[in-house]
Scaffold this active site. Structure first.
Site, PDB file in Angstrom:
ATOM      1  N   GLU A  18    -105.049 -38.673 -53.028  1.00  0.00           N
ATOM      2  CA  GLU A  18    -105.771 -39.493 -52.047  1.00  0.00           C
ATOM      3  C   GLU A  18    -106.871 -38.675 -51.372  1.00  0.00           C
ATOM      4  OE1 GLU A  18    -106.312 -42.312 -50.698  1.00  0.00           O
ATOM      5  OE2 GLU A  18    -104.663 -43.686 -51.126  1.00  0.00           O
ATOM      6  N   ARG A 101     -95.800 -42.914 -41.112  1.00  0.00           N
ATOM      7  CA  ARG A 101     -96.672 -41.772 -41.410  1.00  0.00           C
ATOM      8  C   ARG A 101     -98.111 -42.260 -41.435  1.00  0.00           C
ATOM      9  NH1 ARG A 101     -99.157 -42.112 -46.290  1.00  0.00           N
ATOM     10  NH2 ARG A 101     -98.090 -42.957 -48.134  1.00  0.00           N
ATOM     11  N   ASN A 103    -101.806 -42.686 -43.068  1.00  0.00           N
ATOM     12  CA  ASN A 103    -102.317 -42.920 -44.412  1.00  0.00           C
ATOM     13  C   ASN A 103    -103.795 -42.542 -44.420  1.00  0.00           C
ATOM     14  OD1 ASN A 103    -101.662 -43.658 -47.108  1.00  0.00           O
ATOM     15  ND2 ASN A 103    -102.744 -45.595 -46.837  1.00  0.00           N
ATOM     16  N   GLU A 121     -92.351 -46.262 -47.164  1.00  0.00           N
ATOM     17  CA  GLU A 121     -92.343 -46.978 -48.438  1.00  0.00           C
ATOM     18  C   GLU A 121     -91.026 -46.769 -49.180  1.00  0.00           C
ATOM     19  OE1 GLU A 121     -96.563 -47.533 -50.525  1.00  0.00           O
ATOM     20  OE2 GLU A 121     -96.098 -45.435 -50.160  1.00  0.00           O
ATOM     21  N   ASN A 154    -105.597 -48.508 -44.697  1.00  0.00           N
ATOM     22  CA  ASN A 154    -106.222 -47.860 -45.846  1.00  0.00           C
ATOM     23  C   ASN A 154    -107.715 -47.655 -45.675  1.00  0.00           C
ATOM     24  OD1 ASN A 154    -105.643 -46.560 -48.335  1.00  0.00           O
ATOM     25  ND2 ASN A 154    -104.155 -48.162 -48.786  1.00  0.00           N
ATOM     26  N   ASP A 204    -107.460 -50.220 -51.871  1.00  0.00           N
ATOM     27  CA  ASP A 204    -106.981 -48.926 -51.374  1.00  0.00           C
ATOM     28  C   ASP A 204    -108.118 -48.204 -50.643  1.00  0.00           C
ATOM     29  OD1 ASP A 204    -105.557 -46.489 -51.040  1.00  0.00           O
ATOM     30  OD2 ASP A 204    -104.443 -46.805 -52.887  1.00  0.00           O
TER      31      ASP A 204
END
Length: 297
Positions: A18, A101, A103, A121, A154, A204
């Site tokens: 990511e 958490r 992202n 998740e 996101n 995303d």
């Protein structure tokens, strides 16, 4: 028009790659492996890959004006010193939600770090719903919460005139826009500008180009799409040889290369993807991006 080319540039095999970030002065691409708990730096000239291991899920990396980098790990905003691999906590978010958490996140043109959270998740994109929020870390290290009830916070970016903030909550399957006040960092008037098509799958990470169009990585869709936020239309699709495309950023000497991260975790029944988790470079798009902004604190 030149032909579009997709190639692997970093064989990282990330569990959950990511937050690609181009650092011009180092001719390097930074990115993270969230579940691998690593921050990577790939030198585009020497092809060397360095890594710093952190103690928790690390979801983003950003430039810092005074040197080093900013990261989010767990629910912490933190500073990363690359030379001595030390991490200094700056502030916290969602302290009342132990399973949350951070992202994705990004720095705005005024040097504020925007980042959102999500619930734990169970498997990719399967989680306790509406547990996340969107936050800003201001240069004075104070934290402001903009809104809550987020599923998976996101991709985000700002319009070329800095008057619009673009944002993705993945499980809404929408790219949203807000009015943006650059002076204060406040957002208002949320609306959807693009609803994902069935073949796009899950929105995303996101990056804007110099023509004001948005590039969105499509998780489980194996592609990045280019969206016109003015008309709400998809104007280009570039497919990649992996299904779990996660995020994208522009880089290279003139910011004409689009770098795309991917994931390899929980492939399940998916066909064998030997390049899953690698970082890709897309050239020949005929558009350029913008340098990332550094955090001012």
């Amino acid at each position: 028009m030149s032909s579009v080319k997709v190639e692997v540039v970093v064989e990282a095999h990330c569990k959950l790659g990511e937050s690609p970030l181009w650092e011009e002065k180092e001719n390097s691409l930074l990115f993270v492996d969230i579940n691998g708990k690593n921050v990577f730096r790939w030198n585009s000239l020497t092809k060397e890959v360095q890594a710093v291991s952190v103690g928790a899920a690390v979801s983003l990396v950003a430039l810092r004006k005074c040197g080093g980098y900013m990261i989010t790990q767990g629910t912490q905003f933190a500073a990363l010193n690359w030379q001595n691999k030390s991490i200094t906590t700056i502030n916290y978010a969602d302290q009342d939600k132990s399973n949350n958490r951070f992202n994705d996140g990004k720095v705005d043109p005024a040097g504020r770090l925007f980042a959102g959270t999500m619930g734990n998740e169970i498997q990719p994109a399967v989680l306790e719903r509406k547990q996340g929020s969107l936050f800003t870390l201001y240069p004075d290290h104070s934290v402001v919460k903009h809104f809550n009830s987020v599923d998976i916070s996101n991709g985000l970016d700002w319009s070329l005139d800095n008057r619009t903030f673009f944002y993705i909550d993945s499980l809404s399957y929408s790219v949203d826009a807000f009015d943006y006040d650059l002076q204060t960092g406040q957002i208002a008037n949320r609306r959807s500008i693009y609803m994902m098509k069935e073949e796009d799958k899950i929105p995303d990470g996101m990056s804007i180009d110099t023509e004001g169009k948005l590039w969105v990585a499509c998780y489980t869709g194996g592609r990045v799409i280019r969206i016109d936020p003015e008309t709400g239309t998809r104007i280009q699709t570039v497919k990649l040889p992996v299904s779990q495309t996660t995020s994208c950023c522009f880089g290279g000497p003139d910011y004409s290369e689009l770098y795309v991260t991917s994931a390899s975790q929980d492939m399940g029944e998916a066909p064998c993807e030997p390049q899953a988790g690698n970082v890709f470079k897309i050239t020949g798009l005929g558009v350029k991006g913008l340098p990332p902004c550094p955090y001012a604190g």
